[in-house]
Design an enzyme around this catalytic site. Structure first.
Site, PDB file in Angstrom:
ATOM      1  CB  SER A  96      -8.051   3.702   2.845  1.00  0.00           C
ATOM      2  OG  SER A  96      -7.214   3.108   3.815  1.00  0.00           O
TER       3      SER A  96
ATOM      4  CB  SER B 167      -8.326   0.821   5.643  1.00  0.00           C
ATOM      5  OG  SER B 167      -9.112   1.968   5.470  1.00  0.00           O
TER       6      SER B 167
ATOM      7  CE  LYS C  64      -3.844   2.075   2.636  1.00  0.00           C
ATOM      8  NZ  LYS C  64      -4.689   1.940   3.838  1.00  0.00           N
TER       9      LYS C  64
HETATM   10  N1  GLN Z   1     -13.166   4.399   6.579  1.00  0.00           N
HETATM   11  C1  GLN Z   1     -12.425   4.855   7.704  1.00  0.00           C
HETATM   12  C2  GLN Z   1     -11.984   6.279   7.482  1.00  0.00           C
HETATM   13  O1  GLN Z   1     -12.279   6.797   6.469  1.00  0.00           O
HETATM   14  C3  GLN Z   1     -11.254   3.956   7.978  1.00  0.00           C
HETATM   15  C4  GLN Z   1     -10.084   4.194   7.103  1.00  0.00           C
HETATM   16  C5  GLN Z   1      -8.900   3.354   7.489  1.00  0.00           C
HETATM   17  O2  GLN Z   1      -9.033   2.347   8.162  1.00  0.00           O
HETATM   18  N2  GLN Z   1      -7.735   3.787   7.059  1.00  0.00           N
HETATM   19  O3  GLN Z   1     -11.350   6.859   8.301  1.00  0.00           O
END
Ligand code: GLN
Length: 504
Positions: free
Chosen positions: A157, A181, A82
């Site tokens: 994400s 994410s 990532k």
């Molecule tokens: N959807 C959550 C956010 O937007 C989690 C994102 C994540 O785990 N990086 O913060």
């Protein structure tokens, strides 16, 4: 039909390793075919940066290690990161214009460890900007497409990570999970993913979002494949102040659980108490997702497990608590991007203050700006007690709720997401609609618990699209090895994880 990458012909990472040791395939051949597949599937937009010469150099080194009889558990296995893990040689952008073109002078601990275990890096994977999002639509470099249905989001994400594994571009990828994410994109792309206990994997060299929540974890085709990758990633690191030590390793807890399951014979999970939280099956859960999760629970019962109804009464409060704490930490972490020390700098400005504000206005996308505004507000004088402190209190209560539940059960199971993957652009006019999709993952993150997502069936997109459903399995602290053993048992009995998107 695109040409599948060579690694997809072998039986998981173990099969791949055996073939490499038997010289049936070389690391260079595997790397080259993965690079070709990535180029052929460019429309997925899963990769942000490849550097073939670096990849092939690592592959040649892996082949040399194999030839010398010094192969490690991942030697020659292709992997990708990532784009929030800093990497020497490959650019690191965190999906943001703010860091466009940035090349780190050092590797993140996760990158370093996987490389030391012999994995060959294919490059950097697209993600939501600074890992903020649930659909991978917030990347400054465009959305990632879901390999199952190109009209659908891959989840965020870590959308590039999940899509790359689902499309067969790499056998495994790294991701990060601050509020879901790893689990969410794994669920929506039909792959397996695990977020370990907070502090198990070093955050050193991971672009920071919400530091008290950020945790790295792998995505792969099966629980069995997650094990060697997580094992290589995890462990104490003195460069991360929240890294912990003194607990049994992932492999030890996995092997202990696995041995117990094997000894139990036809009902390997006999006696396993699965907590099923009522709040995870209430209003808002789509019927197709509920059906698939329900079928998975029935399968676990066949394997000997018993269901225990439990309650996580503050499930819905995890959303406001998280969306105060994560933005608060983000606003602090992102203050370093001022156009001087890192990142984009505006081309023209009158003075220092304008240089910073213009650089930040140009470099950060709308979701990131929204979070900075929220975060700064909840930390400001006069609001701190009402929002930030209150959210921290809730966080403690949520963590306590989980501990109470673990007094009644061994693991907790439920859905990962309330619906299958949404269409691209579906939530465009309502940014907070995405926030609600995190309802089943945020509490676990606030509590710092380990959790995984495994494929457990399919639901329907709007026009006959077959879209994957994920089952969430949550364990108590440091139980990630056990979660992997339990998931592997389920995957031996079912074949959801083996189904592949047609278009791949
Ligand atoms: N959807 C959550 C956010 O937007 C989690 C994102 C994540 O785990 N990086 O913060």
């Amino acid at each position: 039909m695109p040409t599948p990458a060579l690694h997809t012909r072998f039986d998981g990472i173990a099969g791949l390793r055996a073939a490499l040791d038997a010289r049936e395939v070389s690391a260079v051949e595997l790397a080259q075919s993965a690079l070709d597949a990535i180029a052929e599937r460019a429309e997925l937009n899963a990769f942000l940066h490849v550097a073939p010469e670096l990849t092939l150099a690592q592959a040649r080194e892996a082949d040399a290690r194999i030839a010398a009889g010094q192969a490690g558990p991942l030697t020659g296995v292709p992997i990708a990161h990532k784009d929030v893990f800093v990497t020497r040689g490959w650019r690191t952008t965190a999906g943001s214009k703010m860091l466009a073109g940035y090349v780190s002078p050092f590797d993140a601990t996760v990158v370093e460890r996987l490389q030391a275990a012999g994995a060959v890096s294919l490059g950097k994977l697209n993600c939501d900007e600074f890992a903020m999002g649930s659909g991978n639509e917030n990347s400054a470099f465009g959305p990632v497409l879901n390999p199952w249905d190109h009209r659908a989001v891959p989840g965020g994400s870590s959308g590039g990570s999940a899509a790359a594994v689902a499309a067969g571009l790499v056998p495994a990828a790294t991701g990060t999970d601050t509020g879901g994410s790893v689990r969410q994109p794994a669920a929506l792309c039909g792959v397996s993913g695990i977020k370990p206990t907070y502090g198990s994997v070093s955050r050193f060299g991971m672009v920071a979002f919400g530091s008290s929540l950020d945790q790295a974890g792998p995505l792969a085709a099966s629980a069995q494949d997650l094990l060697p990758v997580l094992e290589a990633m995890a462990g104490f690191d003195e460069r991360d102040a929240t890294s912990h030590q003194g607990h049994a390793g992932v492999r030890e807890t996995y092997e202990a659980a696995w041995a117990g399951q094997q000894a139990a014979g036809a009902r390997p999970l006999a006696g396993l108490r699965i907590g099923v939280p009522a709040e995870y099956f209430g209003a808002g859960l789509a019927e197709d997702v509920a059906r698939a999760v329900e079928a998975a629970l029935a399968e676990f019962e066949k394997l000997g497990a018993v269901r225990v109804p439990i309650s996580l009464p503050r499930t819905d409060l995890a959303i406001p608590a998280y969306y105060v704490i994560a933005p608060a930490e983000a606003s602090s972490n992102l203050s370093r991007y001022d156009g001087v020390r890192y990142g984009h700098r505006a081309a023209s400005y009158r003075d220092l203050a304008e240089m910073t504000s213009r650089s930040r206005a140009e470099g950060f996308g709308p979701e990131v700006q929204r979070r900075i505004l929220v975060g700064t507000y909840v930390l400001s004088h006069g609001y701190y007690d009402a929002y930030y402190l209150q959210a921290q209190r809730l966080r403690r209560m949520i963590a306590d709720d989980f501990q109470r539940a673990f007094g009644q059960c061994d693991v907790i199971m439920g859905p990962v997401t309330p619906t299958v993957a949404k269409d691209l652009g579906e939530n465009r006019d309502d940014p907070t609609a995405d926030w609600l999709a995190d309802i089943y993952t945020l509490g676990v993150s606030l509590a710092g618990l380990p959790a995984m997502s495994v494929p457990c069936g399919f639901g329907q997109g709007p026009v006959n699209g077959r879209r994957p459903v994920g089952l969430q399995i949550v364990g108590n602290y440091f139980q990630e090895g056990r979660l992997l053993a339990i998931a592997q048992c389920y995957q031996q009995a079912t074949d959801w994880h083996q189904q592949k998107p047609e278009a791949r």
